[in-house]
Design a protein around this motif. Sequence first.
Motif, PDB file in Angstrom:
ATOM      1  N   GLY A   4       0.814  -1.209   0.000  1.00 55.70           N
ATOM      2  CA  GLY A   4       0.000   0.000   0.000  1.00 55.70           C
ATOM      3  C   GLY A   4       0.851   1.263   0.000  1.00 55.70           C
ATOM      4  N   GLY A   5       1.929   1.257   0.787  1.00 55.82           N
ATOM      5  CA  GLY A   5       2.817   2.414   0.835  1.00 55.82           C
ATOM      6  C   GLY A   5       3.495   2.662  -0.501  1.00 55.82           C
ATOM      7  N   ASN A   6       3.973   1.593  -1.139  1.00 60.02           N
ATOM      8  CA  ASN A   6       4.577   1.746  -2.461  1.00 60.02           C
ATOM      9  C   ASN A   6       3.562   2.232  -3.481  1.00 60.02           C
ATOM     10  N   GLY A   7       2.328   1.734  -3.372  1.00 63.85           N
ATOM     11  CA  GLY A   7       1.275   2.190  -4.266  1.00 63.85           C
ATOM     12  C   GLY A   7       0.995   3.669  -4.093  1.00 63.85           C
ATOM     13  N   MET A   8       0.969   4.125  -2.842  1.00 57.64           N
ATOM     14  CA  MET A   8       0.746   5.549  -2.578  1.00 57.64           C
ATOM     15  C   MET A   8       1.890   6.401  -3.137  1.00 57.64           C
ATOM     16  N   VAL A   9       3.124   5.942  -2.943  1.00 62.38           N
ATOM     17  CA  VAL A   9       4.277   6.694  -3.447  1.00 62.38           C
ATOM     18  C   VAL A   9       4.238   6.767  -4.969  1.00 62.38           C
ATOM     19  N   GLU A  10       3.937   5.636  -5.625  1.00 63.80           N
ATOM     20  CA  GLU A  10       3.882   5.632  -7.087  1.00 63.80           C
ATOM     21  C   GLU A  10       2.753   6.524  -7.586  1.00 63.80           C
ATOM     22  N   MET A  11       1.593   6.434  -6.935  1.00 66.14           N
ATOM     23  CA  MET A  11       0.472   7.297  -7.310  1.00 66.14           C
ATOM     24  C   MET A  11       0.830   8.766  -7.118  1.00 66.14           C
ATOM     25  N   GLY A  12       1.418   9.091  -5.977  1.00 69.13           N
ATOM     26  CA  GLY A  12       1.800  10.477  -5.701  1.00 69.13           C
ATOM     27  C   GLY A  12       2.815  11.001  -6.686  1.00 69.13           C
ATOM     28  N   THR A  13       3.770  10.153  -7.049  1.00 74.55           N
ATOM     29  CA  THR A  13       4.796  10.566  -8.009  1.00 74.55           C
ATOM     30  C   THR A  13       4.187  10.851  -9.375  1.00 74.55           C
ATOM     31  N   GLN A  14       3.328   9.945  -9.844  1.00 72.72           N
ATOM     32  CA  GLN A  14       2.715  10.121 -11.167  1.00 72.72           C
ATOM     33  C   GLN A  14       1.877  11.399 -11.223  1.00 72.72           C
ATOM     34  N   PHE A  53      -2.715   8.452 -19.008  1.00 70.93           N
ATOM     35  CA  PHE A  53      -1.665   7.496 -18.662  1.00 70.93           C
ATOM     36  C   PHE A  53      -1.266   7.630 -17.197  1.00 70.93           C
ATOM     37  N   SER A  54      -1.104   8.864 -16.733  1.00 71.53           N
ATOM     38  CA  SER A  54      -0.695   9.093 -15.342  1.00 71.53           C
ATOM     39  C   SER A  54      -1.772   8.665 -14.366  1.00 71.53           C
ATOM     40  N   LEU A  55      -3.026   9.028 -14.642  1.00 71.55           N
ATOM     41  CA  LEU A  55      -4.115   8.631 -13.760  1.00 71.55           C
ATOM     42  C   LEU A  55      -4.280   7.119 -13.736  1.00 71.55           C
ATOM     43  N   GLY A  56      -4.136   6.484 -14.895  1.00 71.48           N
ATOM     44  CA  GLY A  56      -4.227   5.029 -14.944  1.00 71.48           C
ATOM     45  C   GLY A  56      -3.163   4.362 -14.092  1.00 71.48           C
ATOM     46  N   THR A  57      -1.927   4.874 -14.186  1.00 75.49           N
ATOM     47  CA  THR A  57      -0.833   4.314 -13.380  1.00 75.49           C
ATOM     48  C   THR A  57      -1.109   4.509 -11.893  1.00 75.49           C
ATOM     49  N   GLY A  58      -1.643   5.687 -11.539  1.00 79.86           N
ATOM     50  CA  GLY A  58      -1.976   5.933 -10.136  1.00 79.86           C
ATOM     51  C   GLY A  58      -3.057   4.997  -9.635  1.00 79.86           C
ATOM     52  N   VAL A  59      -4.093   4.784 -10.442  1.00 79.67           N
ATOM     53  CA  VAL A  59      -5.179   3.877 -10.047  1.00 79.67           C
ATOM     54  C   VAL A  59      -4.662   2.449  -9.917  1.00 79.67           C
ATOM     55  N   GLY A  60      -3.871   2.004 -10.896  1.00 82.24           N
ATOM     56  CA  GLY A  60      -3.308   0.655 -10.827  1.00 82.24           C
ATOM     57  C   GLY A  60      -2.427   0.462  -9.609  1.00 82.24           C
ATOM     58  N   SER A  61      -1.637   1.480  -9.278  1.00 86.70           N
ATOM     59  CA  SER A  61      -0.761   1.404  -8.108  1.00 86.70           C
ATOM     60  C   SER A  61      -1.571   1.257  -6.824  1.00 86.70           C
ATOM     61  N   LEU A  62      -2.671   2.014  -6.733  1.00 86.79           N
ATOM     62  CA  LEU A  62      -3.504   1.939  -5.530  1.00 86.79           C
ATOM     63  C   LEU A  62      -4.254   0.615  -5.444  1.00 86.79           C
ATOM     64  N   LEU A  63      -4.642   0.051  -6.584  1.00 81.74           N
ATOM     65  CA  LEU A  63      -5.389  -1.210  -6.579  1.00 81.74           C
ATOM     66  C   LEU A  63      -4.534  -2.392  -6.149  1.00 81.74           C
ATOM     67  N   LEU A  99      -5.814   1.982 -19.459  1.00 85.99           N
ATOM     68  CA  LEU A  99      -5.520   0.631 -18.984  1.00 85.99           C
ATOM     69  C   LEU A  99      -4.042   0.282 -19.113  1.00 85.99           C
ATOM     70  N   ILE A 100      -3.347   0.882 -20.077  1.00 84.18           N
ATOM     71  CA  ILE A 100      -1.886   0.717 -20.102  1.00 84.18           C
ATOM     72  C   ILE A 100      -1.302   1.246 -18.798  1.00 84.18           C
ATOM     73  N   GLY A 101      -1.806   2.396 -18.334  1.00 88.19           N
ATOM     74  CA  GLY A 101      -1.357   2.941 -17.056  1.00 88.19           C
ATOM     75  C   GLY A 101      -1.726   2.052 -15.886  1.00 88.19           C
ATOM     76  N   VAL A 102      -2.961   1.535 -15.873  1.00 90.75           N
ATOM     77  CA  VAL A 102      -3.413   0.663 -14.775  1.00 90.75           C
ATOM     78  C   VAL A 102      -2.526  -0.577 -14.678  1.00 90.75           C
TER      79      VAL A 102
END
Length: 624
Positions: free
Chosen positions: A142-152, A270-280, A341-344
């Motif tokens: 979860g922490g890594n997902g938050m960091v990746e989402m925040g970065t994107q 792309f950025s929002l997709g990556t953030g959503v995928g990271s959080l999921l 979905l590429i981002g997710v």
Amino acid sequence: MSQFTLLGRRRFAPFFWTQALGAFNDSAFRNAMVMLAAVQMGLPDREVSLYTNLAPALFILPYFLFSATAGQLAEKFEKTRIIRYVKLFEIAAMALAAWGFHTHNLPLLLGVLFMMGVHSTVFGPIKYAILPQALKPTELVGGNGMVEMGTQLAILIGMVAGNSLMLLAGIGPWAAAAATLTVAAVGYACSRAIPPAPATAPHLVFNPNPVTETVRVLGITRADRAVFNAVLGISWFWFFGTMLTAQLPLFARHNLGGDGSVLTLVLTLFSLGTGVGSLLCERMSGKRVEIGLVPLGAFGLTAFGVDLYLARPGTAAQMGLHWQAFLAAAGSWRIVLDLTLIGVFAGFYVVPLFAFVQARTPRDRLSRVIAGNNILNALFIVVASVAGLALSRAGLGSAQIFLVAALLNVLVAVYIFTLVPEFLMRFITWVLVNTLYRVRVDGMRHLPEEGPALLVCNHVSFMDPLLLMANLRRPARFVMYYRIFNIPLLKFVFRTAKAIPIAGQKEDPAVLAAAYEAIDAALADGEVVCIFPEGGLTRDGAIATFRPGVEKILARRPVPVVPMALRGLWGSVWSRRDSAMGRSRLPRRFRARVELVVDVPILPEQATASALEMRVRELRGDLA
């Protein structure tokens, strides 16, 4: 507890905002500098092209020069103090940038860009090495997902802010300078609230030679094959992402027929997709480091990368479309879905890899392994840039380069998963278990985080090893009846997981003796071993008498014993309830709700077969 609650914890929130603000400034400054050259100064296209191509090279050069040194610093010294020095360095860099914006001094701004590269290089090993110190094992994904989402999101917002501020009539350079300098100051203020993160290798002998230290860091990174291949997977993600994002401006203009607003839309998706995928990732992995998501992510990158090419392989029929007109055009929503979905799936791919590296690498080497990862990432980014340029010169369009990257992704994924079958095995396990069961885990905190341990559990179905494998947060060696081990469909999974086949004394004494040797060797190496002391599957749902083999194991190698119990599996897929009742049909309880209960470790001298049997019976209770 949701991963968003980490934003209310001092051990995570100040660090999160510090790194996010740093990512924002990197992006805002670079884009403001390009807009200054292209719009404010009105330079010819040739000069603008020079600066736009030189900028990424200057930013990434420090990763080659100083990553190894940064890894040493992060191991030898307290990390929070280094973060504060890095943020002060950022303030100084942004002060120089303010003067460069005011005087339109592009050589100075390129120097500042190099400084920001140094800033990111030094911060990088700390960024990922501090998370295992600050977070619980169940919070790591979860922490890594938050960091990746925040970065994107920070990079995206910084890009928009840098472009927009520099375009403000009359005050663009001042506005960009004020914003980046303010953000740097706020980042430093946030860093003051980060709790101490002690040095993990305070006695490390510092090597000032960046060349020899780089060689040594890469050697440390390669020491664990699984970790090294995870690093290669992360580096490939940067290769794929660089090829994709480098082509997006031309793709948005020629294939989509859009203006600048369509490019912003494409980057946003792309950025929002990556953030959503990271959080999921946290929800899909059950708060465990689940590398089974990595093959899923690789599949999605290829599938939607190919579909992006098929959706718009040629030049658009109309040009100069605003983003609203683009969305109203036929076929646009397919492209929107592909980009998102590429981002997710990129999030599914990269977040578990980072968490895997953090969880599997010893703390006193993690910063240097992250430094090695950053060096390889930088190398792959450079190679991706050269490859993209070569493909363009060869006459391939943006959509065709997407197709090449998507197909290359298949080859790289197969290569990595062949070298480390654990990735594919975890994917198969994750799919099977999450398809057949709904699992609730209680007491996983009792599983020792390091060192040898013997796990004992009741045995209800043929799927028990896979179910435990998918839910234990440490890799475990399973001791299983050799006939189950040899089931054709599952043999690959069990062999890849280094399961230990065992047979009865009368069936095959050699297999039995080899099993005891393998168990002892695994425990001697500090591994976790799981056994089913009943000696076979329950035929009536009740727990059978525990056999004395557990006592033989502990007499030879005294280690802590962790009792566990599976609840609710009787009557589920591949249990023996129906066969016990004389039925030949498939079991009815598909997607059964099951529970895994983990108890506190028992000292080896107290762990008799009868005592363990009694404890497992108590843990299971009446829910068979």
